[in-house]
Design a protein around this motif. Structure first.
Motif, PDB file in Angstrom:
ATOM      1  N   MET A   1       0.777  -1.218   0.043  1.00 42.27           N
ATOM      2  CA  MET A   1      -0.110  -0.016   0.019  1.00 42.27           C
ATOM      3  C   MET A   1       0.829   1.184   0.025  1.00 42.27           C
ATOM      4  O   MET A   1       1.901   1.420   0.901  1.00 42.27           O
ATOM      5  N   ARG A   2       0.575   2.112  -0.782  1.00 41.43           N
ATOM      6  CA  ARG A   2       1.429   3.353  -0.977  1.00 41.43           C
ATOM      7  C   ARG A   2       0.323   4.649  -0.923  1.00 41.43           C
ATOM      8  O   ARG A   2      -0.605   4.663  -1.367  1.00 41.43           O
ATOM      9  N   ASP A   3       0.727   5.531   0.181  1.00 38.86           N
ATOM     10  CA  ASP A   3      -0.116   6.815   0.301  1.00 38.86           C
ATOM     11  C   ASP A   3      -1.590   6.500   0.395  1.00 38.86           C
ATOM     12  O   ASP A   3      -2.450   7.254   0.060  1.00 38.86           O
ATOM     13  N   GLY A   4      -1.745   5.628   1.167  1.00 39.09           N
ATOM     14  CA  GLY A   4      -2.994   5.102   1.518  1.00 39.09           C
ATOM     15  C   GLY A   4      -4.092   4.580   0.406  1.00 39.09           C
ATOM     16  O   GLY A   4      -5.120   4.341   0.702  1.00 39.09           O
ATOM     17  N   LEU A   5      -3.401   4.210  -0.689  1.00 41.74           N
ATOM     18  CA  LEU A   5      -4.217   3.652  -1.740  1.00 41.74           C
ATOM     19  C   LEU A   5      -4.073   2.166  -1.695  1.00 41.74           C
ATOM     20  O   LEU A   5      -2.989   1.679  -1.595  1.00 41.74           O
ATOM     21  N   ARG A   6      -4.997   1.437  -2.082  1.00 41.01           N
ATOM     22  CA  ARG A   6      -5.274   0.280  -2.246  1.00 41.01           C
ATOM     23  C   ARG A   6      -5.251  -0.402  -3.707  1.00 41.01           C
ATOM     24  O   ARG A   6      -6.035   0.356  -4.522  1.00 41.01           O
ATOM     25  N   ARG A   7      -4.552  -1.613  -3.948  1.00 42.65           N
ATOM     26  CA  ARG A   7      -4.733  -1.700  -5.329  1.00 42.65           C
ATOM     27  C   ARG A   7      -5.636  -3.086  -5.207  1.00 42.65           C
ATOM     28  O   ARG A   7      -5.362  -4.223  -4.483  1.00 42.65           O
ATOM     29  N   LYS A   8      -6.654  -3.201  -6.065  1.00 40.27           N
ATOM     30  CA  LYS A   8      -7.350  -4.414  -6.217  1.00 40.27           C
ATOM     31  C   LYS A   8      -7.357  -5.001  -7.614  1.00 40.27           C
ATOM     32  O   LYS A   8      -7.481  -4.310  -8.624  1.00 40.27           O
ATOM     33  N   GLN A   9      -7.159  -6.473  -7.712  1.00 38.07           N
ATOM     34  CA  GLN A   9      -7.083  -6.871  -8.696  1.00 38.07           C
ATOM     35  C   GLN A   9      -8.449  -7.453  -9.269  1.00 38.07           C
ATOM     36  O   GLN A   9      -9.192  -7.950  -8.420  1.00 38.07           O
ATOM     37  N   ILE A  10      -8.877  -7.145 -10.486  1.00 38.53           N
ATOM     38  CA  ILE A  10      -9.910  -7.604 -10.917  1.00 38.53           C
ATOM     39  C   ILE A  10      -9.714  -8.443 -12.205  1.00 38.53           C
ATOM     40  O   ILE A  10      -9.089  -8.062 -13.246  1.00 38.53           O
ATOM     41  N   ARG A  11     -10.476  -9.560 -12.511  1.00 42.74           N
ATOM     42  CA  ARG A  11     -10.464 -10.486 -13.295  1.00 42.74           C
ATOM     43  C   ARG A  11     -11.481  -9.921 -14.328  1.00 42.74           C
ATOM     44  O   ARG A  11     -12.799 -10.308 -14.202  1.00 42.74           O
ATOM     45  N   ALA A  12     -11.120  -9.406 -15.331  1.00 41.76           N
ATOM     46  CA  ALA A  12     -12.008  -8.960 -16.497  1.00 41.76           C
ATOM     47  C   ALA A  12     -12.343 -10.175 -17.424  1.00 41.76           C
ATOM     48  O   ALA A  12     -13.643 -10.016 -17.937  1.00 41.76           O
ATOM     49  N   VAL A  13     -11.487 -10.913 -17.593  1.00 42.50           N
ATOM     50  CA  VAL A  13     -12.009 -12.096 -18.664  1.00 42.50           C
ATOM     51  C   VAL A  13     -11.312 -13.279 -18.084  1.00 42.50           C
ATOM     52  O   VAL A  13     -10.229 -13.527 -17.614  1.00 42.50           O
ATOM     53  N   ASP A  14     -12.304 -14.314 -17.696  1.00 40.78           N
ATOM     54  CA  ASP A  14     -11.758 -15.471 -16.796  1.00 40.78           C
ATOM     55  C   ASP A  14     -12.432 -16.683 -17.212  1.00 40.78           C
ATOM     56  O   ASP A  14     -13.810 -16.624 -17.608  1.00 40.78           O
ATOM     57  N   ALA A  15     -11.644 -17.986 -17.846  1.00 43.49           N
ATOM     58  CA  ALA A  15     -12.171 -18.969 -18.212  1.00 43.49           C
ATOM     59  C   ALA A  15     -13.249 -18.835 -19.347  1.00 43.49           C
ATOM     60  O   ALA A  15     -14.506 -19.487 -19.262  1.00 43.49           O
TER      61      ALA A  15
END
Length: 150
Positions: A1-15
């Motif tokens: 986490m940097r500067d209070g920002l969170r990174r969220k990974q999203i699967r846009a295309v899956d299976a």
């Protein structure tokens, strides 16, 4: 986490698995962020999938990108194939040269697309002066100018 920002990974295309037969017309719809553009970009070799295999027209989109470009035509709303300050006809001329069309083929194909998409009234107009509808017709024509198989 940097500067209070969170990174969220999203699967846009899956299976995802699908096949579209030659000559088929398909609508691809979904919510914003569902992966529609990502899928098209993977099918055309613009993006590399993180896993799995993609085939378009029997070709591997990334490895065979130049060959695939001759076989497909794509319009992305946020990315133009047309030159903003040039008249539509001149953009078509540049695209025809890029695709290696001779003068006779360029003329015949442009005439056909202009007729089918009713673009005669704005062919000499710079792209920046077109309405959205006119610009989208010109974009479709640009994507089809080289007579892609798909």
């Amino acid at each position: 986490m940097r500067d209070g920002l969170r990174r969220k990974q999203i699967r846009a295309v899956d299976a995802m698995t699908f096949t579209v037969g030659a000559g088929s017309a398909v609508g691809y719809i979904g919510a914003n962020g569902a992966g529609k553009s990502t899928t098209i970009k993977m099918l055309t070799g613009i993006l590399v999938p993180t896993s799995g295999e993609v085939r378009t027209c029997g070709l591997r989109p990334v490895e065979d990108r130049r060959r695939l470009a001759r076989e497909v035509g794509v319009v992305f709303g946020q990315r133009s194939q047309l030159w903003w300050d040039l008249p539509v006809r001149e953009s078509f001329g540049i695209l025809a040269a890029i695709h290696g069309l001779d003068a006779a083929r360029e003329r015949a194909r442009t005439d056909e697309l202009v007729d089918r998409l009713e673009m005669g009234e704005f062919l000499a107009t710079p792209v920046r002066q077109l309405s959205l509808g006119q610009r989208m017709r010109a974009e479709v024509a640009a994507a089809l100018l080289h007579s892609p198989a798909w």
